[in-house]
Design an enzyme around this catalytic site. Sequence first.
Site, short mmCIF file in Angstrom:
data_model
loop_
_atom_site.label_atom_id
_atom_site.label_comp_id
_atom_site.label_asym_id
_atom_site.label_seq_id
_atom_site.Cartn_x
_atom_site.Cartn_y
_atom_site.Cartn_z
N ARG A 169 0.84 -1.21 0.00
CA ARG A 169 0.00 0.00 0.00
C ARG A 169 0.87 1.25 0.00
NH1 ARG A 169 -4.22 -0.15 4.67
NH2 ARG A 169 -4.84 1.78 3.65
N GLN B 270 -9.85 10.12 7.14
CA GLN B 270 -9.64 8.73 7.58
C GLN B 270 -8.53 8.09 6.75
OE1 GLN B 270 -13.71 6.68 8.38
NE2 GLN B 270 -14.13 8.31 6.90
N HIS C 157 -6.60 8.22 11.27
CA HIS C 157 -6.11 6.83 11.26
C HIS C 157 -4.62 6.75 11.00
CE1 HIS C 157 -10.49 5.51 10.22
NE2 HIS C 157 -10.35 5.84 11.48
N ASN D 194 -20.93 11.45 -2.38
CA ASN D 194 -20.58 10.03 -2.49
C ASN D 194 -21.11 9.50 -3.81
OD1 ASN D 194 -20.39 7.12 -2.02
ND2 ASN D 194 -19.94 7.70 0.10
N1 APR Z 1 -16.18 9.76 -5.34
C1 APR Z 1 -16.92 9.79 -4.19
N2 APR Z 1 -17.14 8.70 -3.42
C2 APR Z 1 -16.58 7.55 -3.83
C3 APR Z 1 -15.79 7.43 -5.00
C4 APR Z 1 -15.61 8.60 -5.77
N3 APR Z 1 -14.88 8.57 -6.90
N4 APR Z 1 -15.39 6.14 -5.12
C5 APR Z 1 -15.90 5.48 -4.06
N5 APR Z 1 -16.62 6.31 -3.30
C6 APR Z 1 -17.30 6.04 -2.02
C7 APR Z 1 -17.93 4.67 -1.93
O1 APR Z 1 -19.27 4.72 -2.42
C8 APR Z 1 -17.89 4.42 -0.42
O2 APR Z 1 -19.05 4.96 0.21
O3 APR Z 1 -16.29 6.05 -1.03
C9 APR Z 1 -16.67 5.20 0.05
C10 APR Z 1 -15.49 4.31 0.41
O4 APR Z 1 -15.88 3.57 1.53
P1 APR Z 1 -14.80 2.63 2.23
O5 APR Z 1 -14.10 1.82 1.19
O6 APR Z 1 -15.51 1.93 3.34
O7 APR Z 1 -13.71 3.63 2.82
P2 APR Z 1 -13.82 4.48 4.15
O8 APR Z 1 -15.20 4.92 4.41
O9 APR Z 1 -12.78 5.53 4.06
O10 APR Z 1 -13.38 3.40 5.27
C11 APR Z 1 -13.28 3.87 6.59
O11 APR Z 1 -12.40 1.72 7.23
O12 APR Z 1 -11.03 -0.09 6.83
C12 APR Z 1 -11.15 1.09 7.54
O13 APR Z 1 -9.36 2.38 8.31
C13 APR Z 1 -10.06 2.06 7.15
O14 APR Z 1 -10.17 4.48 7.08
C14 APR Z 1 -10.81 3.28 6.65
C15 APR Z 1 -12.18 3.12 7.27
#
Ligand code: APR
Length: 241
Positions: free
Chosen positions: A69, A100, A118, A212
């Site tokens: 990563r 995050q 984080h 989102n």
């Molecule tokens: N523009 C806007 N939103 C987007 C895009 C984009 N191009 N691509 C994806 N998304 C949205 C997805 O719909 C989803 O709701 O981003 C979000 C990503 O969600 P996660 O993958 O769960 O990431 P995150 O919310 O940051 O996770 C929180 O979980 O695993 C832990 O520590 C890790 O900080 C992380 C935490």
Amino acid sequence: MNDLETVASLLAKAGRVTVLTGAGVSAESGIPTFRGLGGLWNGRDPMSLATPQAFAANPELVWEFYNWRRELVTQAEPNPGHRALAEFSRRLTSLTLVTQNVDRLHQRAGSRDVIELHGNLFEVRCTGCSRTFDRSGETLPPLPRCHDCGQLLRPGVVWFGESLPPAMWEAAETAVRRAPLLLVIGTSAVVYPAAGLVGTAQNGGGAVIEINLEPTPISATVDIALQGKAAEILPILADLL
Ligand code: APR
């Protein structure tokens, strides 16, 4: 006014704005998100890669995941969404960016004083003497050790089951409480305590706006939910400010 113009005018009028970002903001830099299509946790068990127990059981496997990563984000570039948020801080009276994400792409795009809930992939911490080192730009060995005490180094990120750095959490909560507007971008809003900042804003009478790609558990509760890509929506908002 359309939704984008409404959001731009709310941002401009708010005086203070706090932004909470998640992995979706970095998706268009080629960094995989965690959940959803192509997510890091698809086909991988976070409990075997992102917990203190996982690290104790198999530090080499955990470091292989985090070194991969680190490489990924080192090769990546900030996208127009990161750059637009840096522009927001130049155009708005006061903006606090809480993330995050651990990729430091906000900082590389020009955002300052970013609250990294984080941690980040570039700092490492010694499991022996607890000293923290910034090892940006370095390729770390499979099992990096502390130059001072020889003990194993661990990634400087917050793992599941660990508490957030108290100073970071307090700064984030204060920023949310003081701002009349919270902008939540690219997070699935399922991981606490970060996701709890939305409730903190709402309980304090603040407005919440979400950007989102798709609906999340907070979409029905926010004041405005803009559906689309952060890298497309944020530059339009920056130009409207
Ligand atoms: N523009 C806007 N939103 C987007 C895009 C984009 N191009 N691509 C994806 N998304 C949205 C997805 O719909 C989803 O709701 O981003 C979000 C990503 O969600 P996660 O993958 O769960 O990431 P995150 O919310 O940051 O996770 C929180 O979980 O695993 C832990 O520590 C890790 O900080 C992380 C935490």
